[in-house]
Design a protein around this motif. Structure first.
Motif, PDB file in Angstrom:
ATOM      1  N   THR A   1     -11.781  -6.606 -16.956  1.00  0.00           N
ATOM      2  CA  THR A   1     -13.033  -6.420 -18.320  1.00  0.00           C
ATOM      3  C   THR A   1     -12.354  -5.811 -19.786  1.00  0.00           C
ATOM      4  OG1 THR A   1     -13.322  -4.683 -16.786  1.00  0.00           O
ATOM      5  CG2 THR A   1     -13.515  -3.713 -18.959  1.00  0.00           C
ATOM      6  N   ILE A   2     -11.405  -7.014 -19.797  1.00  0.00           N
ATOM      7  CA  ILE A   2     -10.411  -6.855 -21.202  1.00  0.00           C
ATOM      8  C   ILE A   2      -9.952  -8.474 -21.233  1.00  0.00           C
ATOM      9  CG2 ILE A   2      -8.910  -4.189 -20.945  1.00  0.00           C
ATOM     10  CD1 ILE A   2      -6.274  -5.460 -19.846  1.00  0.00           C
ATOM     11  N   LEU A   3      -9.232  -9.051 -20.124  1.00  0.00           N
ATOM     12  CA  LEU A   3      -8.806 -10.028 -21.164  1.00  0.00           C
ATOM     13  C   LEU A   3      -9.595 -11.368 -21.749  1.00  0.00           C
ATOM     14  CD1 LEU A   3      -5.922 -11.505 -17.929  1.00  0.00           C
ATOM     15  CD2 LEU A   3      -6.191  -9.544 -21.022  1.00  0.00           C
ATOM     16  N   ASN A   4      -9.392 -11.246 -23.031  1.00  0.00           N
ATOM     17  CA  ASN A   4     -10.131 -13.097 -23.549  1.00  0.00           C
ATOM     18  C   ASN A   4      -8.774 -13.952 -23.052  1.00  0.00           C
ATOM     19  OD1 ASN A   4     -12.882 -12.486 -24.150  1.00  0.00           O
ATOM     20  ND2 ASN A   4     -12.074 -10.940 -25.626  1.00  0.00           N
ATOM     21  N   PRO A   5      -9.794 -15.008 -22.884  1.00  0.00           N
ATOM     22  CA  PRO A   5      -9.300 -16.651 -23.361  1.00  0.00           C
ATOM     23  C   PRO A   5      -8.006 -16.365 -24.410  1.00  0.00           C
ATOM     24  CG  PRO A   5     -10.625 -17.243 -22.629  1.00  0.00           C
ATOM     25  CD  PRO A   5     -11.090 -15.703 -23.331  1.00  0.00           C
ATOM     26  N   GLY A   6      -6.764 -16.696 -24.423  1.00  0.00           N
ATOM     27  CA  GLY A   6      -5.358 -16.162 -25.787  1.00  0.00           C
ATOM     28  C   GLY A   6      -4.806 -15.223 -25.750  1.00  0.00           C
ATOM     29  N   ASP A   7      -5.445 -14.262 -25.414  1.00  0.00           N
ATOM     30  CA  ASP A   7      -5.080 -12.811 -25.425  1.00  0.00           C
ATOM     31  C   ASP A   7      -3.394 -13.299 -24.320  1.00  0.00           C
ATOM     32  OD1 ASP A   7      -6.916 -11.652 -25.760  1.00  0.00           O
ATOM     33  OD2 ASP A   7      -7.582 -10.825 -24.548  1.00  0.00           O
ATOM     34  N   GLU A   8      -2.776 -12.197 -25.095  1.00  0.00           N
ATOM     35  CA  GLU A   8      -0.579 -12.280 -24.450  1.00  0.00           C
ATOM     36  C   GLU A   8      -0.818 -11.132 -23.806  1.00  0.00           C
ATOM     37  OE1 GLU A   8       1.050 -15.100 -28.227  1.00  0.00           O
ATOM     38  OE2 GLU A   8       1.508 -12.453 -27.234  1.00  0.00           O
ATOM     39  N   VAL A   9      -0.315 -11.488 -22.241  1.00  0.00           N
ATOM     40  CA  VAL A   9       0.123  -9.834 -21.392  1.00  0.00           C
ATOM     41  C   VAL A   9       1.515  -9.993 -21.155  1.00  0.00           C
ATOM     42  CG1 VAL A   9      -0.846  -8.842 -19.200  1.00  0.00           C
ATOM     43  CG2 VAL A   9      -2.226 -10.427 -20.367  1.00  0.00           C
ATOM     44  N   ILE A  10       2.354  -9.260 -20.800  1.00  0.00           N
ATOM     45  CA  ILE A  10       3.153  -8.836 -20.784  1.00  0.00           C
ATOM     46  C   ILE A  10       3.617  -8.608 -19.766  1.00  0.00           C
ATOM     47  CG2 ILE A  10       5.938  -7.723 -22.299  1.00  0.00           C
ATOM     48  CD1 ILE A  10       4.860  -7.951 -24.582  1.00  0.00           C
ATOM     49  N   LEU A  11       4.257  -8.944 -19.075  1.00  0.00           N
ATOM     50  CA  LEU A  11       5.355  -8.447 -17.539  1.00  0.00           C
ATOM     51  C   LEU A  11       6.598  -8.410 -17.450  1.00  0.00           C
ATOM     52  CD1 LEU A  11       3.473 -11.618 -15.191  1.00  0.00           C
ATOM     53  CD2 LEU A  11       2.374  -9.157 -15.227  1.00  0.00           C
ATOM     54  N   MET A  12       7.030  -7.844 -16.692  1.00  0.00           N
ATOM     55  CA  MET A  12       8.367  -7.386 -16.479  1.00  0.00           C
ATOM     56  C   MET A  12       8.746  -8.740 -15.626  1.00  0.00           C
ATOM     57  SD  MET A  12       8.848  -4.863 -18.438  1.00  0.00           S
ATOM     58  CE  MET A  12       7.434  -5.012 -18.831  1.00  0.00           C
ATOM     59  N   ASP A  13      10.004  -8.745 -15.372  1.00  0.00           N
ATOM     60  CA  ASP A  13      10.941 -10.370 -14.714  1.00  0.00           C
ATOM     61  C   ASP A  13      11.924  -9.423 -14.292  1.00  0.00           C
ATOM     62  OD1 ASP A  13      12.147 -12.055 -13.430  1.00  0.00           O
ATOM     63  OD2 ASP A  13      12.117 -13.304 -15.128  1.00  0.00           O
ATOM     64  N   PRO A  14      11.921  -8.976 -13.278  1.00  0.00           N
ATOM     65  CA  PRO A  14      10.962  -9.120 -11.785  1.00  0.00           C
ATOM     66  C   PRO A  14       9.540  -8.457 -11.821  1.00  0.00           C
ATOM     67  CG  PRO A  14      12.895  -7.848 -10.858  1.00  0.00           C
ATOM     68  CD  PRO A  14      13.191  -7.535 -12.078  1.00  0.00           C
ATOM     69  N   THR A  15       8.758  -8.414 -11.541  1.00  0.00           N
ATOM     70  CA  THR A  15       7.816  -8.044 -11.086  1.00  0.00           C
ATOM     71  C   THR A  15       6.842  -8.107 -10.087  1.00  0.00           C
ATOM     72  OG1 THR A  15       6.036  -5.949 -12.566  1.00  0.00           O
ATOM     73  CG2 THR A  15       5.846  -8.164 -12.869  1.00  0.00           C
ATOM     74  N   TYR A  16       5.613  -7.264  -9.947  1.00  0.00           N
ATOM     75  CA  TYR A  16       5.181  -7.525  -8.013  1.00  0.00           C
ATOM     76  C   TYR A  16       3.996  -9.192  -9.106  1.00  0.00           C
ATOM     77  CZ  TYR A  16       0.986  -7.479  -5.107  1.00  0.00           C
ATOM     78  OH  TYR A  16      -0.310  -8.378  -4.626  1.00  0.00           O
ATOM     79  N   PHE A  17       4.289 -10.347  -8.105  1.00  0.00           N
ATOM     80  CA  PHE A  17       3.546 -11.264  -8.051  1.00  0.00           C
ATOM     81  C   PHE A  17       1.804 -11.681  -8.200  1.00  0.00           C
ATOM     82  CE2 PHE A  17       4.685 -10.989  -3.080  1.00  0.00           C
ATOM     83  CZ  PHE A  17       3.518 -10.878  -3.178  1.00  0.00           C
ATOM     84  N   GLY A  18       1.554 -10.162  -7.570  1.00  0.00           N
ATOM     85  CA  GLY A  18      -0.387 -10.333  -8.036  1.00  0.00           C
ATOM     86  C   GLY A  18      -0.711 -10.375  -9.036  1.00  0.00           C
ATOM     87  N   TYR A  19      -0.342 -10.112 -10.197  1.00  0.00           N
ATOM     88  CA  TYR A  19      -0.741 -10.581 -11.447  1.00  0.00           C
ATOM     89  C   TYR A  19      -0.806 -11.720 -12.261  1.00  0.00           C
ATOM     90  CZ  TYR A  19      -0.619  -5.368 -11.745  1.00  0.00           C
ATOM     91  OH  TYR A  19      -1.466  -4.280 -11.404  1.00  0.00           O
ATOM     92  N   LYS A  20       0.239 -12.850 -11.869  1.00  0.00           N
ATOM     93  CA  LYS A  20       0.278 -14.080 -12.365  1.00  0.00           C
ATOM     94  C   LYS A  20      -1.090 -14.431 -12.301  1.00  0.00           C
ATOM     95  CE  LYS A  20       3.282 -17.491 -12.759  1.00  0.00           C
ATOM     96  NZ  LYS A  20       2.470 -18.855 -11.807  1.00  0.00           N
ATOM     97  N   PRO A  21      -1.775 -14.969 -10.872  1.00  0.00           N
ATOM     98  CA  PRO A  21      -2.725 -15.850 -10.881  1.00  0.00           C
ATOM     99  C   PRO A  21      -3.883 -15.646 -11.909  1.00  0.00           C
ATOM    100  CG  PRO A  21      -2.240 -15.251  -8.869  1.00  0.00           C
ATOM    101  CD  PRO A  21      -0.686 -14.597 -10.357  1.00  0.00           C
ATOM    102  N   LEU A  22      -3.445 -13.776 -11.901  1.00  0.00           N
ATOM    103  CA  LEU A  22      -5.438 -13.646 -12.583  1.00  0.00           C
ATOM    104  C   LEU A  22      -4.787 -13.486 -13.657  1.00  0.00           C
ATOM    105  CD1 LEU A  22      -5.390  -9.849 -10.618  1.00  0.00           C
ATOM    106  CD2 LEU A  22      -6.795 -12.253 -10.069  1.00  0.00           C
TER     107      LEU A  22
END
Lengths: 399, 399
Positions: free
Chosen positions: A116-137
């Motif tokens: 719903t929210i992402l367009n190509p080229g957008d940036e998303v900030i993830l914590m490190d470490p965090t749940y691995f399920g977000y990266k591939p999406l």
């Protein structure tokens, strides 16, 4: 025909979920009749309350399509009302049933929200470490990941100044998992407030993953929504509470402008959330069993956590970890013993019959860590599993 | 914050499913205590067999996580084996359990399949009329739709020469729904053979939507897979048989190169298919109730179809339709009475309390048609609903 040529370019980036790889090795060893102690599972060991199961068993006897028919794509009103009441009771939140979208589990919540929210080229900030399920999406939707490194030394606390450095005009969202998977840490109120101020100031979404919201052993859950309802999209699951991971049910709440579109995305993905599970959870949330069940589950899991903490300290004196305040996991840094958690996890499974999830799945810095789930196995097997983990770590070190 | 600005460009193209619009008007009228006769529903009226429900009720009493835990993302082996046996029994097909992916319903089958094969700029050929669920997905994935017009005059038979005209080097797939929704027509063996020859020759996928495969009143289902297993991706649901639409379970079979990727797509979307429904259907497919249940359901629905056909002929002498050989629907051309099926469907619901799906949702040519579902309502109400439909059509014509 060149079948591979005839595929979506974007789908080719998808890989099997890392825990599925672990599951596959485990499955092979199981067929060889090996008794594997499973410290890798991210799911509860306590089935949902028998009282609710008995009610649903009676429902199955009725000659009607009520239990079997499609539901509204947003979920049945009874469940959305029950969730609204539950959020009020547990979090003092005021979320209208119309601002809640029931979905087919936390995974659909994640996919539909990012869709719903992402367009190509957008940036998303993830914590490190965090749940691995977000990266591939995030990668599937063509966005770029920036990681904020958290440190075990200060309990994985988010440094808001360091976070500011990562924010750009392309930052679309930051994803927070609290209680966290894999560290079990909980965001504090002051950090929460600083984050929402930043979201307002810099105009990005906070995606608040609350999967482990009711599994807290010390302290309490901080509902980010409370501080900035117009910037926070909260993702939830019923997989952990009431313990129906396989049934695929969860929910999203947030500003209606976004939840109304997440509803459309989920409708295209699965048409409606599973109806049997919806009835089950609506009955559960509104029964007097609900609070008793959380209390019981938390007591059981807290005792297991304490057992696991003690066993790790005893068996692996040079391991480093933060005692988790919530979730199902202890994130154990084994860098005094091992170098490569992927190789080590395979070694521990093949040679010592204990299943773990490698730290590398969650982190680019803690590559010599493992995630230990303390809820799935019985207490005696949990202790034995940690003993095996320690043996494996020492053998790996010596090798 | 400009919230709408902060959304995916592609998601903005998604609209509410047209039947959901009909549902919303119906829901409003229901709250006004209006008794609406529902000829719009695409779901069965007969719940799954009581024997299987009784078995699952017993399972709910057990103190174990077996019924609640995550399953493999491809689905449990027992169910994939049961589906493989069932395809052999009903269609003499030889599909290995490893080539079957269990998914969260027909909608996930559609989404995951198109997600797997489509790139922006690809072309997909749809029949006109056909099920409306494909259009928004194809558009979401950035592909272009070409439509092959089928005619009521020759029973919606596919003209393979006309189809050839539509094929270009960008043709990625053709989508066939047989038995068809909304027309109830069934593809013939000679057309099936011509189509697979064309797919081989021109190198495109045939997506074979078999949702109504077991609901056939004359003739039998043609399994396209039989003729060209390397070109056919078959989409199936358990929503119609055994009648658990709300539970969200279906399956895809096809060449492993593609099903292995559809599995990954579905895993990212929903992690695994609903476990309770998987157990339920595995038990059903392997029980001796299975064939008896189909036979019973087909007899019931055939009688209703005949009643509906007779009522339409009696009440709407100038209506045109082809008697459906399968599915749950009669696609009725009312061009002698009405001009605009959208307006008419609203009129019929508001003024005559009968819910229909407008032909415009399925077709760019049959815009004065309606889809009449003959399975959902009891026989007396079905007859009364068609009487109301006829009254509405005559009043609309006169207005």
């Amino acid at each position: 025909m060149g079948i591979v040529r005839n595929l979506s370019d974007r789908i080719s980036a998808l890989r099997e979920s890392p825990t599925r790889r672990i599951d596959a090795i485990r499955e092979r060893l199981r067929r060889e009749n090996r008794d594997i102690i499973v410290l890798s599972a991210g799911q509860p060991s306590i089935p949902p309350p028998p009282e609710i199961r008995a009610i649903m068993a009676e429902e199955l006897a009725k000659e009607s399509m009520d239990l079997y028919a499609y539901t509204p794509s947003q979920g049945i009103v009874e469940l959305r009302e029950a969730v609204s009441e539950d959020l009020k009771r547990l979090g003092s939140l005021d979320v209208k049933p119309d601002d809640i979208v029931i979905v087919a589990g936390g995974q659909e919540a994640m996919f539909a929200t990012l869709m719903t929210i992402l367009n190509p080229g957008d940036e998303v900030i993830l914590m490190d470490p965090t749940y691995f399920g977000y990266k591939p999406l995030i990668e599937y939707f063509g966005a770029r990941i920036k990681r904020l490194r958290l440190s075990m030394d200060d309990g994985f606390r988010i440094n808001v100044e360091a976070l500011k450095e990562l924010i750009s005009s392309r930052t679309k969202a930051i994803i927070l998992v609290s209680p966290d998977n894999p560290t079990g840490s909980i965001i504090s109120e002051d950090v929460a407030k600083a984050l929402v101020d930043l979201a307002r100031d810099k105009d990005f979404w906070i995606i608040s993953d609350e999967a482990y919201r009711t599994l807290i052993y010390e302290g309490s859950h901080v509902y980010l929504y409370k501080y900035a309802p117009e910037y926070v999209i909260s993702l939830n699951t019923f997989s952990k509470d009431p313990g129906i991971p396989g049934w695929r049910l969860g929910f999203v709440y947030g500003p209606r402008e976004i939840t109304s579109r997440i509803k459309l995305a989920a409708e295209e993905m699965t048409y409606c959330p599973p109806s049997f599970a919806q009835r089950f959870v609506a009955t559960y949330l509104r029964s007097e069993v609900r609070l008793k069940h959380i209390k019981y589950v938390v007591e059981q899991y807290r005792a297991k956590r304490d057992t696991a903490v003690e066993a790790i300290r005893r068996n692996l004196p040079e391991a480093r970890f933060v005692v988790p305040k919530g979730s199902m996991f202890i994130f154990v840094d084994l860098s005094k013993y091992i170098d490569d958690s992927d190789k080590f996890a395979e070694f521990a499974m093949e040679k010592y019959s204990v299943a773990l999830v490698p730290g590398s799945y969650f982190s680019e810095q803690y590559k010599a860590a493992v995630r230990v789930s303390f809820v799935w196995e019985r207490t005696d097997r949990l202790v034995e599993g940690i003993r095996r983990l320690a043996e494996a770590a020492k053998a790996y070190k010596a090798s």
